[in-house]
Design a protein around this motif. Structure first.
Motif, mmCIF file in Angstrom:
data_model
loop_
_atom_site.group_PDB
_atom_site.id
_atom_site.type_symbol
_atom_site.label_atom_id
_atom_site.label_comp_id
_atom_site.label_asym_id
_atom_site.label_seq_id
_atom_site.Cartn_x
_atom_site.Cartn_y
_atom_site.Cartn_z
ATOM 1 N N VAL A 224 -2.307 94.938 -23.774
ATOM 2 C CA VAL A 224 -3.672 94.793 -24.275
ATOM 3 C C VAL A 224 -3.859 95.823 -25.387
ATOM 4 O O VAL A 224 -3.561 97.009 -25.185
ATOM 5 C CB VAL A 224 -4.709 95.030 -23.149
ATOM 6 N N TRP A 272 -11.358 96.396 -28.988
ATOM 7 C CA TRP A 272 -10.341 95.528 -28.381
ATOM 8 C C TRP A 272 -9.939 94.477 -29.404
ATOM 9 O O TRP A 272 -10.797 93.804 -29.985
ATOM 10 C CB TRP A 272 -10.897 94.852 -27.122
ATOM 11 N N GLY A 317 -7.539 95.498 -19.584
ATOM 12 C CA GLY A 317 -8.515 95.216 -20.632
ATOM 13 C C GLY A 317 -9.899 95.738 -20.324
ATOM 14 O O GLY A 317 -10.095 96.507 -19.372
#
Ligand SMILES: Cc1cc2nc3c(=O)[nH]c(=O)nc-3n(C[C@H](O)[C@H](O)[C@H](O)COP(=O)(O)OP(=O)(O)OC[C@H]3O[C@@H](n4cnc5c(N)ncnc54)[C@H](O)[C@@H]3O)c2cc1C
Length: 365
Positions: A224, A272, A317
């Motif tokens: 991730v 992210w 995540g």
């Protein structure tokens, strides 16, 4: 034993150095043309004391131990660094509890010299600071990360090891007589045999693990990507220590870092992302101003400029608990002399020398 280390970031170099000192013949294969072009050159260059990491975690163990080893290494190898200390700050009453939790964890982790101080004492240390309380961490420091990697490389080469640049490792397969064959790509593509392989490929670790014949693909953890953006500050530094807010999910919060030239910068935040890219969106400055002014209200308008970004190779995540470093060696997966290192995000720079000892010990067990 002939050992292949994949990747010449700080972790690969530290592992290769330790293996060479232990008497192994070591080759480092690096896909790019230089050492330290990956995560290792895109971070805060902070020597972390080991405050935050959960009890019993690999990160807690390797950060505190690696930090002590790193200060000794810097002293013996002349690596530029400064034990400038840091303050973790609570900027309102509701953050006091989180600050107390950081202090408690730091005590459990055995970090030396930490103490909670009230706002007036904090302002005596850093007059520009706004806070209701702070925690002092005198063992935290900053380091010239490239100087550190050059010193690791020097030791490696002094012990007979070498680095092959432009040499991406594309596949691994068990060799007939034991050990591993490695498919080396690049201009001089070929298969080479080694007794042992250590995958320190950072953001490329999962890809190489999936290309390892016989290594169960279901063992390969998710990768991730959490980008951390930095903004530079053009004026005179307002602080002489590192200033950190209480941690946020995914990172340590937008903090003040100083480099050895005394320049001040802010970051990293947590963004992210799906694919690797290192662009810093100048629009993110707005959120930086707001967060920094919580602890430095006098931050002037228009003083931040988009700087650089790094990508954390995370294993979990948003909204999920932070993962630990994952070292998948023979004891875990059953294949002899094969070690994959996954999720070596912060505090990997601080932990590298300690991680290297653990991994090198696996070679002889
Ligand atoms: C924003 C951010 C801030 C951070 N701040 C800090 C900090 O202040 N203090 C701290 O202790 N830690 C910090 N860290 C963590 C630290 O930077 C990393 O843990 C560390 O640099 C990881 O090093 P590495 O060697 O594993 O990876 P990398 O440096 O990425 O090295 C991996 C190398 O492998 C090569 N490679 C990849 N695939 C292959 C292949 N198939 N064949 C050959 N070569 C390959 C790559 O080219 C690269 O050179 C931070 C990280 C980030 C992202």
């Amino acid at each position: 034993m002939q050992v292949l280390v994949v990747g010449s970031g700080v972790v690969g170099l530290a592992v290769a150095r330790a293996a060479a000192i232990a008497g192994h013949e070591v080759i480092v294969a690096e896909a790019t043309a230089a050492i330290g072009t990956g995560v290792s050159s895109r971070n805060s260059e902070v020597i972390h004391a080991g405050l935050y990491y959960p009890t019993g975690s690999s990160r807690a163990y390797h950060c505190t131990r690696g930090r002590r080893m790193l200060y000794a290494f810097c002293a013996s190898h002349g690596v530029p660094h400064r034990k400038c200390g840091k303050l973790v700050v609570a900027t309102n009453e509701s953050e006091r509890e989180r600050l107390a939790a950081v202090h408690k964890q730091a005590e459990i982790n055995g970090v030396e010299g930490i103490e909670i101080i009230e706002a007036t004492a904090a302002r005596r240390l850093e007059p520009e600071l706004a806070c209701v309380a702070a925690m002092r961490s005198p063992e935290t420091g900053i380091i010239d990360s490239h100087g550190y990697m050059l010193a690791l490389r020097g030791d490696l080469e002094d012990h007979g090891g070498m680095i092959a640049f432009g040499s991406p490792i594309e596949r691994l397969r068990p060799a007939r007589g034991g050990g591993w064959d490695a498919a080396v790509g690049g201009s001089d593509a070929q298969w080479l045999s080694f007794d042992a392989v250590i995958n320190c490929a950072g953001l490329g670790a999962q890809r190489l693990a999936r290309a390892t014949e016989g290594y169960p693909v279901e063992r390969v953890p998710r990768l991730v990507l959490a980008k951390g953006n930095y903004f530079s500050f053009a004026g005179r530094p307002a602080f002489s220590r590192l200033i950190y807010p209480v941690p946020v999910p995914g990172g340590l919060g937008v903090h003040v870092t100083l480099d050895l030239a005394g320049r001040m910068r802010f970051g990293p935040d947590v963004e992210w992302i799906e694919g690797e890219n290192y662009d810093v969106d100048p629009a993110r400055a707005q959120a930086f101003y707001a967060r920094i002014r919580d602890y430095w209200p006098r931050l002037p308008d228009g003083s931040l400029a988009a700087d650089y970004a790094g990508i954390r190779p995370k294993l979990t995540g948003p909204g999920e608990p932070a993962a630990d470093f994952m070292i998948d060696g023979p004891h875990q997966h059953g294949h002899e002399r094969l070690i994959h290192m996954f999720g070596i995000e912060s505090p990997g720079l601080t932990s590298a020398l300690s991680l290297a000892e653990e991994v090198t010990n696996y070679l002889s067990s």
